[in-house]
Design a protein around this motif. Structure first.
Motif, mmCIF file in Angstrom:
data_model
loop_
_atom_site.group_PDB
_atom_site.id
_atom_site.type_symbol
_atom_site.label_atom_id
_atom_site.label_comp_id
_atom_site.label_asym_id
_atom_site.label_seq_id
_atom_site.Cartn_x
_atom_site.Cartn_y
_atom_site.Cartn_z
ATOM 1 N N UNK A 8 -2.834 10.732 13.476
ATOM 2 C CA UNK A 8 -1.791 11.764 13.393
ATOM 3 C C UNK A 8 -0.529 11.189 12.763
ATOM 4 N N UNK A 9 -0.151 9.962 13.148
ATOM 5 C CA UNK A 9 1.015 9.295 12.556
ATOM 6 C C UNK A 9 0.796 9.113 11.057
ATOM 7 N N UNK A 10 -0.394 8.661 10.676
ATOM 8 C CA UNK A 10 -0.747 8.456 9.272
ATOM 9 C C UNK A 10 -0.642 9.772 8.482
ATOM 10 N N UNK A 11 -1.181 10.840 9.048
ATOM 11 C CA UNK A 11 -1.144 12.126 8.350
ATOM 12 C C UNK A 11 0.284 12.623 8.166
ATOM 13 N N UNK A 12 1.152 12.420 9.172
ATOM 14 C CA UNK A 12 2.560 12.798 9.020
ATOM 15 C C UNK A 12 3.228 11.955 7.933
ATOM 16 N N UNK A 13 2.906 10.668 7.919
ATOM 17 C CA UNK A 13 3.476 9.769 6.901
ATOM 18 C C UNK A 13 3.041 10.226 5.507
ATOM 19 N N UNK A 14 1.781 10.571 5.346
ATOM 20 C CA UNK A 14 1.281 11.028 4.051
ATOM 21 C C UNK A 14 1.947 12.333 3.621
ATOM 22 N N UNK A 15 2.146 13.238 4.563
ATOM 23 C CA UNK A 15 2.807 14.519 4.251
ATOM 24 C C UNK A 15 4.249 14.283 3.803
ATOM 25 N N UNK A 16 4.955 13.352 4.448
ATOM 26 C CA UNK A 16 6.333 13.044 4.068
ATOM 27 C C UNK A 16 6.396 12.429 2.679
ATOM 28 N N UNK A 17 5.453 11.520 2.382
ATOM 29 C CA UNK A 17 5.446 10.880 1.060
ATOM 30 C C UNK A 17 5.125 11.878 -0.030
ATOM 31 N N UNK A 18 4.230 12.827 0.261
ATOM 32 C CA UNK A 18 3.862 13.858 -0.708
ATOM 33 C C UNK A 18 5.028 14.814 -0.942
ATOM 34 N N UNK A 19 5.729 15.188 0.137
ATOM 35 C CA UNK A 19 6.856 16.114 0.038
ATOM 36 C C UNK A 19 8.077 15.462 -0.611
ATOM 37 N N UNK A 20 8.211 14.135 -0.423
ATOM 38 C CA UNK A 20 9.413 13.430 -0.904
ATOM 39 C C UNK A 20 9.204 12.906 -2.233
#
Length: 148
Positions: free
Chosen positions: A136-148
């Motif tokens: 879950x932490x990894x998926x949030x990190x990936x979403x932030x990198x994609x959005x940013x």
């Protein structure tokens, strides 16, 4: 021999540089190898999530070093205890952060491959809540990198 695992979240200290992360990874890999401990460290630029596993005594010694580290604060333990199996048997310490150094980029590439397999392995791993939190932490990190 009983295997143990620890999963925790913590906040990285301000001003942590890519060189600091490299030193942390090199040091962790050396100590983990000596203790027979394996695992992964995720860093999203602000927080750490670490999951590590191995023989009970080795996990205890590594966890003592982690709790004494000055690279993070506010450690929140999510899992600590026996596990039925090891998930990172070939990883003395992987890292998800790909910024700043060749070591981190290689570790990140390895983690990206491992994360795909780990999702399948832990889909029904009720005994390993730390692994579910790790993904879950990894998926949030990936979403932030994609959005940013």
């Amino acid at each position: 021999m009983t295997q143990h695992a620890v999963a925790y979240l913590s906040t990285a200290v301000a001003g942590l540089t890519p060189a600091d992360l490299d030193r942390l990874l090199v040091d962790a890999r050396a100590h983990n190898r000596m203790e027979g401990v394996t695992g992964v460290l995720l860093h999203d630029g602000r927080r750490f999530f670490q999951y590590f596993e191995g023989p009970e005594a080795g996990v205890a010694r590594i966890y003592e070093r982690i709790r004494a580290s000055r690279m993070h604060v506010a450690l929140e333990e999510l899992q600590h205890g026996p596990v039925e199996r090891l998930y990172f048997s070939q990883w003395h310490m992987g890292c998800s952060r790909a910024e700043g150094s060749v070591l981190q980029a290689l570790s990140s590439r390895q983690w990206r491959q491992e994360a795909r397999y780990l999702r399948e392995d832990v889909a029904d791993a009720g005994e390993a809540p730390g692994l579910h939190e790790l993904l879950a932490f990894w998926e949030r990190q990936q979403a932030q990198e994609t959005a940013g």
